[in-house]
Enzyme design. Structure first.
Site, PDB file in Angstrom:
ATOM      1  CG  HIS A  84      -1.825   1.161   1.341  1.00 18.88           C
ATOM      2  ND1 HIS A  84      -3.159   1.114   1.000  1.00 18.88           N
ATOM      3  CD2 HIS A  84      -1.604   2.453   1.750  1.00 18.88           C
ATOM      4  CE1 HIS A  84      -3.713   2.298   1.182  1.00 18.88           C
ATOM      5  NE2 HIS A  84      -2.787   3.125   1.638  1.00 18.88           N
ATOM      6  CD  GLU A  85       1.565   3.511   3.677  1.00 19.97           C
ATOM      7  OE1 GLU A  85       1.720   4.581   3.065  1.00 19.97           O
ATOM      8  OE2 GLU A  85       0.542   3.263   4.345  1.00 19.97           O
TER       9      GLU A  85
ATOM     10  CG  HIS B 277       0.587   8.757  -7.217  1.00 22.25           C
ATOM     11  ND1 HIS B 277      -0.615   9.041  -6.593  1.00 22.25           N
ATOM     12  CD2 HIS B 277       0.533   9.422  -8.394  1.00 22.25           C
ATOM     13  CE1 HIS B 277      -1.348   9.824  -7.367  1.00 22.25           C
ATOM     14  NE2 HIS B 277      -0.661  10.077  -8.462  1.00 22.25           N
TER      15      HIS B 277
END
Length: 493
Positions: free
Chosen positions: A285-286, A292
């Site tokens: 997730h991180e 991004h």
């Protein structure tokens, strides 16, 4: 202010030895004998999940429901009313009908009407599944009436009965080093990223690792990784940015420095750092947020990387979590830290099968929080209505378990009163629809499909320079479909 002091070891039946040691340490730090359980989640959640003593689970649950809701100086009821009134006044000063209108104008959802339609549509699709989950627990429960403080306990019992898979069984296959390398390999397959360890970069703690990120030999940025807990370090996991990407007036592309921070167990002399499966998904997730940032390619730093609309920012992170449930991917790296043996296929099947476990209940629970948030900021409280009465009116129709009188969640609902989620709590489920629909696109053509990954990369690179719905449609060829989440969460049976 609250803690549960336990003097008899039999009251800890069902809990692991490691948990008992931590509870004993907590007691010792308070100059007490025995064991102490607090309302901090690492202490609270295992107790509610594994402790056999129902009376103590009830006491702990009651205390959790009374945080900042007791008749003392820490009561938050009047503060909540003031916050809601002031937010409404601010919105009206700026010519908005209400605070939800003000906030949502700059969100992907755009309007309260669209959010409410989304929440109510998902409620209709999840209701039968929520009732199924409740009835499944009722069948195995040894009590006449299930209460909220029974949920985690019986849900774990049913999970073990159905899937017989636990963190202790899985952890040996998820050493931190293997999981990290697998994430790097995935980044190469999707974005052509390679990670070069650097030893000459200044760091804020000796445990921090730094990698130069390269794409086809070109510098894309730096990635800092801070893995383990230490004194004074905040709990949890998050991604942050030390320097954003931007292009200066001479056309030079300044690349980002991003970091992911976690609190995974430290290695010992006998064992490497071993992760629970939940910690594996947390790491991915991180890293989704980090990728991004590292893919950013915009002119202005204020619009680069994760600087996107609030209900769009979780798409890359939640999207990357999907890979943790894919047999093809898991088999490539999940190997026993002692024997090197690949994770058995039956474990992978159980992980995949259990991915949607209790999703009906969890969806209904989150929808109740989202609807509470929207009502606070759309219509507000009625004249003379108490916080508890307001919650009962809004959340009651979505309550699976009977309400405990004298409790309320709003006084400790920090997401909407102390965080940035006011009129935005819906975005958790909104982002799940986005990531489910996006991953369904990959699944259709191959989870490592280069052509689709290239389109996803362009979505990440644009940051906040393009309307997110326009970005998504350009990537996917259509607006996100709520049915992708319904199918993944098995809400339709």
């Amino acid at each position: 202010a609250y803690y549960l002091h336990i003097n008899k070891e039999e009251d800890l039946a069902g809990l692991t030895e490691d948990y008992k040691k931590q509870a004993a340490k907590e007691a010792k730090e308070r100059d007490l004998e025995g064991w102490v359980i607090t309302l901090d989640y690492p202490s609270y959640l295992p107790f509610m999940t594994y402790a056999e003593n129902r009376a103590l689970r009830k006491e702990l649950s009651l205390a959790m429901g009374q945080r900042a809701f007791k008749d003392n100086d820490q009561n938050n009821e009047e503060i909540i009313k003031q916050i809601v009134q002031l937010r409404d006044a601010r919105a009206k000063l700026l010519s908005y009908a209400n605070y939800a209108d003000y906030v949502l104008e700059k969100r992907m959802a755009e309007s309260p009407e669209k959010v409410m339609d989304f929440l109510l549509e998902l409620k209709d699709k999840a209701e039968a599944a929520a009732k199924r989950d409740y009835n499944a627990l009722k069948e195995i429960a040894e009590v006449e009436e299930l209460k909220a403080y029974d949920h985690a306990y019986y849900a774990e019992k049913l999970r073990m009965k159905n899937y017989n898979i636990s963190d202790e069984i899985l952890k040996p296959y998820f050493s931190l080093e293997n999981v990290k390398n697998a994430a790097f390999d995935l980044a190469y397959k999707l974005f052509d990223f390679k990670f070069q360890p650097l030893k000459d970069i200044p760091v804020y703690h000796k445990d921090v690792e730094v990698y130069e990120v390269l794409e086809s030999g070109v510098h894309k940025g730096l990635l800092y990784m801070d893995w383990h807990p230490r004194k004074g370090k905040r709990a949890g996991a998050w991604m942050t940015s030390f320097k954003g990407q931007f292009k200066d007036g001479e056309g030079k592309n300044h690349r980002p420095h991003v970091a992911i921070v976690c609190n995974f167990s430290k290695p010992t002399e006998e064992k490497p750092s071993l992760l629970t499966f939940n910690e594996v998904t947390t790491l991915f997730h991180e890293l989704g947020h980090a990728f991004h940032g590292l893919n950013a390619d915009t002119k202005y730093e204020s619009l680069s990387g994760t600087s996107v609309r609030w209900d769009f920012v979780e798409l890359p992170s939640q999207f990357l979590e999907n890979y943790c449930y894919e047999p093809e991917f898991l088999q490539s790296f999940a190997k026993h830290y002692e024997t090197g043996e690949a994770i058995p296929i039956e474990y992978i099947e159980k992980i995949a099968d259990s991915a949607a476990y209790m999703e009906g209940y969890q969806t209904f629970r989150q929808l109740s929080f989202a609807l509470l948030d929207m009502e606070y900021h759309l219509h507000g409280m009625r004249t003379g209505e108490s916080i508890e009465e307001f919650e009962d009116r809004i959340m009651g129709p979505l309550s699976i378990y009977p309400k405990t009188p004298g409790t309320a969640m709003s006084p400790s609902f920090s997401h909407i009163f102390a965080g940035g989620y006011a009129a935005g709590y819906y975005s958790y489920k909104w982002a799940e629809v986005l990531d489910a629909d996006a991953f369904a696109y990959f699944k259709k053509f191959g989870i490592f499909n280069k052509a689709i990954a290239s389109k996803f990369k362009r979505l990440l690179a644009a940051g906040g320079t393009v309307d997110p719905m326009e970005l998504y449609i350009h990537f996917r060829g259509q607006e996100p479909d709520i049915n992708a989440l319904v199918e993944r969460a098995k809400l339709n049976g």
